[in-house]
Design an enzyme around this catalytic site. Structure first.
Site: not given
Ligand code: GUN
Length: 302
Positions: A54, A98, A127
């Site tokens: 990311k 995360q 998100d």
């Molecule tokens: N862990 C797995 N997928 C995601 C996601 O889309 N966002 C976040 N913040 N953590 C994750």
């Protein structure tokens, strides 16, 4: 019949290129550098890879990607304090915690992920996990759309695979994928227009009885259940479109929720794993961060 392989990597690259141009235009017109801060707690190897990817993707399009790394022993209060500090920081437009958060053995020291996610300012919730943003989606007036479901719709639109009036079966009822994609595809006004919404949606899950008879009804089958290769070829209606959101590690292989080779022989189009929906998820995070920066400049608080 041999299915078309839906190339998420190439589609995401094209979308990222366009976002990069949009970021440049935005800053040339005097906009602030869009900024995304990811919070990474502990040392889960998969989470470290996701956050690194990311961060790299942000840099590639001119977004300021920041990472707050905290030790696995971090307590709830400390994490909430960090979220509140980022909420108040005008330079930060997007905040992402995360998942999964580490789970301490001692119940008293355990972090409650719900409380942490709920603490994120909905205007910075890139998100789209907060109840406010989920509620807005359910009322067909979204502000942020969750990244993976948004990626699915954009991939369908990229390949001209319309959903309006068609039967969509979603397997998996998670807050991150299953529930929001079901809402989005059943809505009237999709993120890519009404042709890519207005579906007749069935939301099935691990407790649905006789799953294969449900999946065989699908014109478009979306698997997001987290069970390696659960969906076999004879679960798929000939000519259906199959979107595989699963990423499961089996030995040293990554496999989806769909038995790919079997699906290719039956379906008209299939996403691979890896290289299908995964790359689009990150591209949508960049889009949401840019949108957050623009909205914040316009004084919008949600
Ligand atoms: N862990 C797995 N997928 C995601 C996601 O889309 N966002 C976040 N913040 N953590 C994750």
């Amino acid at each position: 019949m041999q299915a078309t392989i839906l190339d998420g990597k190439a589609t995401a690259a094209a979308i990222r290129e366009r976002i990069g141009q949009d970021v440049t235009r935005w800053m040339q017109s005097g906009g602030a550098v869009p900024c995304l801060t990811a919070i990474l707690v502990g040392d889960d190897p998969a989470s470290q890879v996701y956050v690194r990817n990311k961060h790299r993707a942000c840099q590639q399009v001119g977004i300021d990607g920041r990472v707050e790394r905290l030790p696995a022993e971090t307590g709830q209060a400390e994490l909430l304090e960090l979220v509140r500090r980022l909420n108040a920081d005008p330079e930060v437009h997007g905040i992402l915690v995360q998942l999964p958060l580490p789970q301490a053995d001692d119940p008293a020291a355990r972090i409650d992920p719900r409380e942490v996610l709920d603490a994120i300012d909905p205007a910075k919730d890139v998100d789209a996990f907060s109840p406010v943003n989920v509620g807005l989606i359910s009322q067909d007036r979204p502000r942020f759309l969750p990244c993976t479901p948004q990626g699915i719709v954009r991939l369908l639109a990229h390949y001209g695979l319309r959903t309006a009036g068609r039967r969509v079966v979603v397997i998996g009822r998670s807050d991150i994928v299953g529930k929001p994609i079901a809402m989005m595809l059943a809505s009237k006004d999709g993120v890519c227009g009404p042709d890519y919404a207005n579906a007749t949606v069935t939301l099935a899950h691990s407790r649905s009885s006789d799953l294969p008879s449900i999946t065989r009804e699908a014109d478009i089958l979306i698997a997001a259940v987290g069970r390696p290769e659960l969906i076999r070829g004879d679960w798929i209606r000939p000519g259906a479109v199959v979107i595989d959101v699963g990423i499961n590690r089996v030995g040293d292989r990554l496999v989806g929720d769909v038995a790919f080779d079997e699906a290719v022989a039956v379906a008209s189009a299939v996403t691979p794993v890896p290289g299908g929906i995964g790359p689009l998820t990150i591209a949508m995070l960049l889009q949401n961060t840019l949108d957050a920066a623009k909205r914040s400049a316009g004084g919008q608080t949600v």
